[in-house]
Design an enzyme around this catalytic site. Structure first.
Site, PDB file in Angstrom:
ATOM      1  N   TYR A   1      34.714  27.736  17.501  1.00  0.00           N
ATOM      2  CA  TYR A   1      33.444  28.163  17.084  1.00  0.00           C
ATOM      3  C   TYR A   1      32.868  27.519  15.864  1.00  0.00           C
ATOM      4  O   TYR A   1      31.817  27.295  15.849  1.00  0.00           O
ATOM      5  CB  TYR A   1      33.364  29.805  16.907  1.00  0.00           C
ATOM      6  CG  TYR A   1      32.187  30.281  16.616  1.00  0.00           C
ATOM      7  CD1 TYR A   1      31.450  30.667  17.555  1.00  0.00           C
ATOM      8  CD2 TYR A   1      31.690  30.468  15.457  1.00  0.00           C
ATOM      9  CE1 TYR A   1      30.443  31.366  17.388  1.00  0.00           C
ATOM     10  CE2 TYR A   1      30.614  31.090  15.023  1.00  0.00           C
ATOM     11  CZ  TYR A   1      29.747  31.485  16.147  1.00  0.00           C
ATOM     12  OH  TYR A   1      28.390  32.064  15.873  1.00  0.00           O
TER      13      TYR A   1
ATOM     14  N   HIS B   1      42.798  24.115  18.432  1.00  0.00           N
ATOM     15  CA  HIS B   1      43.029  24.978  17.289  1.00  0.00           C
ATOM     16  C   HIS B   1      44.417  24.225  16.969  1.00  0.00           C
ATOM     17  O   HIS B   1      45.401  24.346  17.456  1.00  0.00           O
ATOM     18  CB  HIS B   1      43.469  26.342  17.866  1.00  0.00           C
ATOM     19  CG  HIS B   1      42.256  27.184  18.114  1.00  0.00           C
ATOM     20  ND1 HIS B   1      41.733  27.882  17.048  1.00  0.00           N
ATOM     21  CD2 HIS B   1      41.681  27.677  19.016  1.00  0.00           C
ATOM     22  CE1 HIS B   1      40.772  28.783  17.457  1.00  0.00           C
ATOM     23  NE2 HIS B   1      40.695  28.401  19.006  1.00  0.00           N
TER      24      HIS B   1
ATOM     25  N   GLU C   1      45.962  24.923  14.212  1.00  0.00           N
ATOM     26  CA  GLU C   1      46.733  25.833  13.421  1.00  0.00           C
ATOM     27  C   GLU C   1      47.893  26.410  14.382  1.00  0.00           C
ATOM     28  O   GLU C   1      48.876  27.143  13.952  1.00  0.00           O
ATOM     29  CB  GLU C   1      45.856  26.847  12.603  1.00  0.00           C
ATOM     30  CG  GLU C   1      45.197  27.729  13.770  1.00  0.00           C
ATOM     31  CD  GLU C   1      43.901  27.243  14.117  1.00  0.00           C
ATOM     32  OE1 GLU C   1      43.632  26.209  13.886  1.00  0.00           O
ATOM     33  OE2 GLU C   1      43.029  28.017  14.706  1.00  0.00           O
TER      34      GLU C   1
ATOM     35  N   ASP D   1      59.085  44.201   0.280  1.00  0.00           N
ATOM     36  CA  ASP D   1      58.058  44.125  -0.276  1.00  0.00           C
ATOM     37  C   ASP D   1      57.994  45.003  -1.382  1.00  0.00           C
ATOM     38  O   ASP D   1      57.613  44.494  -2.465  1.00  0.00           O
ATOM     39  CB  ASP D   1      56.888  44.645   0.702  1.00  0.00           C
ATOM     40  CG  ASP D   1      56.779  43.739   1.952  1.00  0.00           C
ATOM     41  OD1 ASP D   1      57.215  42.728   2.076  1.00  0.00           O
ATOM     42  OD2 ASP D   1      56.101  44.216   2.797  1.00  0.00           O
TER      43      ASP D   1
ATOM     44  N   LYS E   1      53.952  37.417   4.152  1.00  0.00           N
ATOM     45  CA  LYS E   1      55.439  37.790   3.770  1.00  0.00           C
ATOM     46  C   LYS E   1      56.603  36.914   3.504  1.00  0.00           C
ATOM     47  O   LYS E   1      57.507  36.957   2.589  1.00  0.00           O
ATOM     48  CB  LYS E   1      55.946  38.402   5.334  1.00  0.00           C
ATOM     49  CG  LYS E   1      57.443  38.943   5.320  1.00  0.00           C
ATOM     50  CD  LYS E   1      57.160  40.495   5.221  1.00  0.00           C
ATOM     51  CE  LYS E   1      58.392  41.441   5.266  1.00  0.00           C
ATOM     52  NZ  LYS E   1      58.019  42.662   4.939  1.00  0.00           N
TER      53      LYS E   1
END
Ligand code: XMP
Length: 520
Positions: A87, A177, A179, A234, A376
């Site tokens: 896009y 894409h 990625e 975390d 993460k």
């Protein structure tokens, strides 16, 4: 160095499902980047952010529709390289004088092969060593005329403008894409793009740790901070980082709801209190939680009870610290992006997640969220930087409601004890076979059925359990782990022999979707 001293790349998000992956690829290259939804990116924003390069993401909208999302035209006046993806490519062409048409027979979803032109531009250096490259396409509309100044540098059977560029302005536009995993060498394109833009890769974890510590000191001053510690990666990394920044001003509260795994409470308390010397409140509230859960079997009711009690208990113990002004949380970047997403629409609640949301307002606390820029795996890298042992950093995720959601039906102390023992044997097996790090998450669920068995010469009538092990990148989707039959057989035998109360073991081979990882 503050965050603003880094070389920065701006990703303007138009709502693609995979925009986060662009940021992942760039962070892997030690590039500091931020994702912002298109409606937040104004000319003023661009000036303040001062990006060294801009990427326009993919998205579900159609450039041909009225009021379709657009970046401010200033993006093309900054004098920095711009890369449009899917896009992003179409919006770029449309705004710079090209043309985009609606699908009509040229929609392309899935694997495609791009063939480069003779002219190998810098963006494609080290790519296309073979004659063609596999890429991932996912578009309905297509560019029917490229903008003035652009040339074609790669085509696919259905995308004559798969790769185009205006080299004089360093504008690049690709239909596919780069990625995603299904564009196997897509990383090369990002490497070339950031090199073209003059990035030196100045975003490293060692540097980040020092900056984060400085920021925490500046934010907190000499105030007190409390932190809910769960023993997960975390909250552990957040606690150690904040402790390094402000020492005794931090107190951790570890709420033991009686739904933890074998030895878990001891491990967490020993590690943080004895090893790190942190002030730590160990709140053993198992009677309270298990009492309120008594007789409850509905999954959502369980989650709601645990969530409510957790907040009450946390608040009670936090008050003991006296005068804390801040609450520390291990919020990660994906949570931050989620909350500012392009679509932002309501999504169906599959499960009420357990967190300490609502506490800050209730207690009048401000938030310290030192991990909110990180993914993460970056949190894990930071944990290593801080010297947290690998056994903590590599731990599988464990849900806030703990074993409650691995015990479908009513929760009893007897079932929890059986579950703990079975889970410990299963994890021991996985570690012994060297599989722990290949698996995103593995656990046992105790089922609310008893089955008949025969052991020795006697009849047994005991619980059945299910083993679960999944691979996943982010917990959003998952596949079951393909254990060998030998492993499964050996594990079942061990569990039945070593865990009184279980006489049948099953293996859950459901992927997510349609299943979820946890059973409730
Ligand atoms: P599901 O079962 O939804 O789980 O596929 C996806 C991931 O989230 C974890 N999970 C939770 N984590 N609080 C948490 O902190 C929760 O309430 C919760 N519920 C599920 C789950 O273990 C898996 O990693």
């Amino acid at each position: 160095m503050s965050k603003s001293d880094h070389q920065r790349l701006l990703i303007i998000d138009f709502g693609s499902q995979v925009t986060q992956l662009i940021a992942r690829r760039l962070r892997e290259l030690n590039i500091y980047c931020e994702i912002h939804p298109f409606h937040d990116v104004t000319a003023g924003f661009l000036r303040d952010f001062a990006p060294r390069a801009v990427i326009l993401s993919g998205g579900p909208a159609s450039v041909t529709a009225q009021g379709s999302p657009r970046p401010p035209s200033d993006v093309f006046e900054l004098g920095v390289p711009v890369l449009g993806i899917c896009y992003g490519q179409q919006v770029m062409m449309d705004m710079l004088g090209g043309q985009v048409e609606r699908g009509a027979g040229t929609a392309e979803f899935g694997r495609a092969y791009v063939t480069p032109s003779q002219d190998r531009i810098e963006l494609l250096k080290g790519w296309f060593l073979e004659t063609r490259e596999q890429v991932w396409m996912s578009h309905g509309d297509h560019v029917s005329k490229i903008a003035p100044g652009f040339e074609v540098y790669g085509t696919s059977p259905h995308a004559p403008y798969a790769i185009t560029a205006d080299l004089s302005r360093n504008f690049f536009a690709v239909q596919f894409h780069p990625e995603v995993h299904h564009t196997p060498n897509g990383r090369t394109l990002y490497e070339n793009f950031v090199r073209l833009a003059g990035f030196t890769g100045d975003w490293t974890m060692a540097g980040y740790r020092d900056e984060a510590i400085a920021r925490i000191r500046e934010q907190v001053g000499d105030a007190k901070v409390i932190c809910g510690l769960s023993g997960g990666v975390d909250s552990s990394v957040a606690a150690v980082l904040i402790h390094e920044a402000i020492g005794e001003q931090l107190t951790c509260v570890f709420v033991d709801h009686g739904l933890l795994r074998q030895n878990e409470a001891d491990e967490v308390v020993t590690m943080f209190r004895d090893h790190y010397n942190m002030p730590l409140i160990h709140a053993d509230e198992s009677d309270l939680f298990l009492g309120e859960l008594d007789g409850v079997s509905d999954p959502e009711t369980k989650r709601k009870i645990i969530g409510r009690l957790f907040i009450d208990v946390f608040q009670k113990h936090a008050n003991e610290v006296g005068g804390a002004a801040f609450l520390a949380q291990g919020t990660l970047y994906p949570d931050v992006i989620e909350s500012v997403s392009v679509s932002g629409g309501p999504s169906v609640t599959i499960k009420s997640h357990h967190n300490v949301g609502g506490l800050p307002e209730k207690m009048g606390l401000k938030l310290v969220e030192p991990l909110r820029d990180l993914f993460k795996d970056e949190v894990r890298a930071l944990g290593r930087e801080l010297g947290l042992p690998e056994s903590f950093i590599g731990r599988h995720p464990f849900p806030g409601p703990g074993l409650a959601i691995r015990c479908p039906g009513e929760i009893t102390r007897e079932k929890l004890e059986i579950l703990r023992r079975a889970d410990a044997v299963y994890i021991d097996q996985i570690r012994k076979h060297g599989l722990y790090d290949e698996i995103w998450q593995a656990f046992v669920a105790i089922l609310p059925v008893r089955t008949v068995g025969v052991m020795g010469d006697g009849r047994t009538y005991d619980f059945a359990c299910a083993l679960r092990a999944v691979t996943s990148v982010d917990g959003m989707t998952a596949d079951y782990y393909p254990f060998s039959h030998e492993f499964l057989g050996e594990t079942a035998t061990r569990i039945i022999n070593e865990v009184p109360g279980i006489n049948r073991v099953t293996y859950d081979i459901t992927s997510k979707p349609p299943g979820t990882i946890e059973w409730e």
